[in-house]
Write a protein that holds these residues in place. Structure first.
Motif, PDB file in Angstrom:
ATOM      1  N   VAL A 152     -15.129  -3.994 -30.508  1.00 32.05           N
ATOM      2  CA  VAL A 152     -13.897  -3.593 -29.867  1.00 32.05           C
ATOM      3  C   VAL A 152     -12.906  -4.534 -29.421  1.00 32.05           C
ATOM      4  O   VAL A 152     -11.796  -4.293 -29.423  1.00 32.05           O
TER       5      VAL A 152
ATOM      6  N   LEU B 278      -1.470   3.697 -24.852  1.00 30.41           N
ATOM      7  CA  LEU B 278      -2.144   3.155 -25.982  1.00 30.41           C
ATOM      8  C   LEU B 278      -2.511   4.349 -27.155  1.00 30.41           C
ATOM      9  O   LEU B 278      -2.669   4.062 -28.262  1.00 30.41           O
TER      10      LEU B 278
ATOM     11  N   ALA C 226      -3.570   4.618 -31.528  1.00 28.48           N
ATOM     12  CA  ALA C 226      -4.739   5.106 -31.888  1.00 28.48           C
ATOM     13  C   ALA C 226      -4.358   6.081 -33.136  1.00 28.48           C
ATOM     14  O   ALA C 226      -5.105   5.972 -34.321  1.00 28.48           O
TER      15      ALA C 226
ATOM     16  N   ASN D 108      -2.875   4.220 -36.246  1.00 24.00           N
ATOM     17  CA  ASN D 108      -4.185   3.714 -37.098  1.00 24.00           C
ATOM     18  C   ASN D 108      -5.057   4.812 -37.709  1.00 24.00           C
ATOM     19  O   ASN D 108      -5.182   4.704 -39.053  1.00 24.00           O
TER      20      ASN D 108
ATOM     21  N   GLU E 142      -8.706  -1.880 -24.012  1.00 19.93           N
ATOM     22  CA  GLU E 142      -9.576  -1.414 -24.640  1.00 19.93           C
ATOM     23  C   GLU E 142     -11.201  -1.518 -23.793  1.00 19.93           C
ATOM     24  O   GLU E 142     -11.765  -0.669 -24.333  1.00 19.93           O
TER      25      GLU E 142
ATOM     26  N   LYS F 295      -8.192   0.236 -40.590  1.00 18.98           N
ATOM     27  CA  LYS F 295      -7.141   0.671 -39.438  1.00 18.98           C
ATOM     28  C   LYS F 295      -7.668   2.271 -39.253  1.00 18.98           C
ATOM     29  O   LYS F 295      -7.578   2.793 -38.180  1.00 18.98           O
TER      30      LYS F 295
ATOM     31  N   VAL G 262     -10.761   1.983 -37.021  1.00 16.41           N
ATOM     32  CA  VAL G 262     -10.252   1.761 -35.543  1.00 16.41           C
ATOM     33  C   VAL G 262      -9.799   2.804 -34.784  1.00 16.41           C
ATOM     34  O   VAL G 262      -9.998   2.970 -33.723  1.00 16.41           O
ATOM     35  N   GLY G 263      -8.680   3.596 -35.694  1.00 15.08           N
ATOM     36  CA  GLY G 263      -8.119   4.703 -35.083  1.00 15.08           C
ATOM     37  C   GLY G 263      -9.016   5.677 -34.549  1.00 15.08           C
ATOM     38  O   GLY G 263      -8.993   6.247 -33.582  1.00 15.08           O
TER      39      GLY G 263
ATOM     40  N   SER H  47     -10.593   4.661 -31.487  1.00 11.53           N
ATOM     41  CA  SER H  47      -9.671   4.359 -30.562  1.00 11.53           C
ATOM     42  C   SER H  47      -9.231   5.700 -29.810  1.00 11.53           C
ATOM     43  O   SER H  47      -8.898   5.823 -28.536  1.00 11.53           O
TER      44      SER H  47
ATOM     45  N   LEU I  61     -11.849   6.105 -27.285  1.00  7.89           N
ATOM     46  CA  LEU I  61     -11.932   5.072 -26.007  1.00  7.89           C
ATOM     47  C   LEU I  61     -10.725   5.254 -25.266  1.00  7.89           C
ATOM     48  O   LEU I  61     -10.789   4.987 -24.046  1.00  7.89           O
ATOM     49  N   PHE I  62      -9.287   5.189 -26.120  1.00  9.98           N
ATOM     50  CA  PHE I  62      -8.238   5.388 -25.118  1.00  9.98           C
ATOM     51  C   PHE I  62      -8.242   6.744 -24.054  1.00  9.98           C
ATOM     52  O   PHE I  62      -7.856   6.819 -23.128  1.00  9.98           O
TER      53      PHE I  62
END
Length: 419
Positions: free
Chosen positions: A23, A133, A137, A140, A277, A318, A321-322, A325, A328-329
């Protein structure tokens, strides 16, 4: 806290620390790439800085420090005008600027400081951290939506079905690994940078140089990051359900942040900051032990000597990660909403509606103001706006009370809550 207890952990903590490494690696590696600062120095500084932060805050706050995006523009400017060593001098000065701010808060007392940050403001700032953020996200994820969606679904399913056990706590790292494997047939995994780097290398350190001109460009950014720091610590407090603003105190967390940034500048690393994050990961995994984050800090420190592994982590597509995210966001924003509910913010009071509405639009709208070369982020501007509005309404209430006290009973009826 003894040195032994500071680093005491079991195998579950080690696994969770590795998950946080995935992360945390995004900003820790991306910021040096954008600014030209050696990646190894930033990894080294993030690890050392986090451990120093935990020592200063009595090991109580589950925070991971990582490279700050707020300093990217001024660092690039100074690097182009005077050279990278002078940028590090500015970073040292910015970190040291936190110390008098922490001293002022300590002398004034946290209660006086919190008058400027009631729950309606702090919870809205937490919501904004997640919403600001959100474009990161989506950008990505949009690089390959099928992979992003499958990664997201993996995380949601694991967390949903195994919420109460270790498997559910590892939903983030399992989803990242699964998404990375899924991305291989689509040609999204590029490990060329990892394969071309040495297996073991000493971190690249740079001795800072100092000039007033360079410091005047970089150091004032600390004023902006102070507001972001307050928002992050408020968010962590709400997620963990402990008041870190009072214990160990915002003065200690600010001091820890500043010392970590100053030390980073001395080694030629990136300016550090509390990592937004990390808040989403705390909420998502349910792991809130500060010791877990210290394990991640040690792993970041070790990665500084193993660039191959650092670049392998950075090679995570990416889209993967997106996908992670998005959740997470979203968890960060949800924590802010939960804070408004748990703190019983009264939305029948139109004043609270005005404060939240104004802060949300200014923050989500991406408002940026440049004052004397200092760029204030949308989160900082939203925070200042909320503080000003709250002070205005408090002053209005005070004037109303004085008015009611000095006038006759004939006009008292106009001084009730509807007046």
């Amino acid at each position: 806290m003894t040195p032994f207890s500071f680093f005491r952990f079991d195998w579950k903590d080690l696994i969770m620390g590795m998950q946080y490494l995935f992360v945390a690696s995004g900003a820790t590696i991306l910021v040096p790439i954008l600014t030209g600062i050696p990646v190894s120095a930033c990894l080294f500084a993030a690890g050392i800085g986090t451990l120093l932060f935990h020592a200063i805050t009595k090991g109580k706050v589950p925070v991971l420090l990582s490279s700050s995006f707020a300093f990217i523009a001024p660092v690039i400017t100074v690097s182009e005008m005077y050279g990278l060593p002078y940028a590090f001098g500015g970073i040292v000065a910015a970190g040291l600027l936190y110390l008098p701010l922490a001293g002022i808060i300590y002398v004034a007392g946290i209660e006086k400081v919190l008058r400027f940050f009631p729950a309606v403001i702090t919870s809205t700032m937490v919501i904004l951290i997640g919403l600001i953020l959100a474009p990161v996200a989506i950008n990505n994820a949009s690089t390959h939506w099928p992979v992003a969606i499958l990664t997201l679904i993996t995380c949601v399913v694991i967390k949903g079905f195994f919420e109460k056990n270790l498997f559910g706590s590892l939903s983030v790292i399992i989803a990242i690994i699964t998404g990375t494997i899924i991305s291989i047939p689509f040609g999204l995994l590029d490990i060329s940078a990892a394969s071309s780097s040495g297996f073991i290398e000493l971190p690249v350190f740079t001795i800072p140089r100092f000039s007033f001109a360079a410091i005047s460009i970089i150091a004032p950014v600390a004023i902006v990051t102070f507001l972001e720091h307050f928002a992050d610590i408020s968010a962590v407090s709400k997620v963990v359900e402990e008041d870190f603003l009072k214990d160990p105190g915002i003065h200690r967390t600010l001091m820890g942040d500043g010392v970590a940034t100053a030390i980073s500048g001395l080694f030629g690393g990136c300016p550090n900051t509390t990592y937004s994050e990390n808040i989403g990961a705390l909420e998502m995994t349910g792991v809130k032990k500060p010791g877990t984050l210290r394990i991640t800090a040690v792993l970041l420190f070790l990665l500084a000597f193993f660039p191959t592994f650092a670049y392998l982590i950075h090679a995570i597509p990416k889209a993967v990660v997106g996908g992670i995210s998005i959740l997470l966001f979203g968890m960060i924003a949800s924590s802010g909403i939960k804070g408004l509910v748990s703190d019983k913010v009264n939305f029948k009071d139109f004043k609270n509606m005005i404060i939240v509405a104004t802060m949300l639009i200014i923050g989500v709208g991406g408002t940026v103001i440049d004052i004397f070369g200092i760029q204030f982020s949308s989160l900082a501007i939203a925070a200042v706006t909320g503080i000003i509005l709250n002070l205005f309404f408090d002053l209005n209430d005070w004037v109303k009370r004085i008015y009611c006290q000095v006038h006759s009973q004939e006009v008292v009826s106009s001084c009730d809550d509807k007046g």
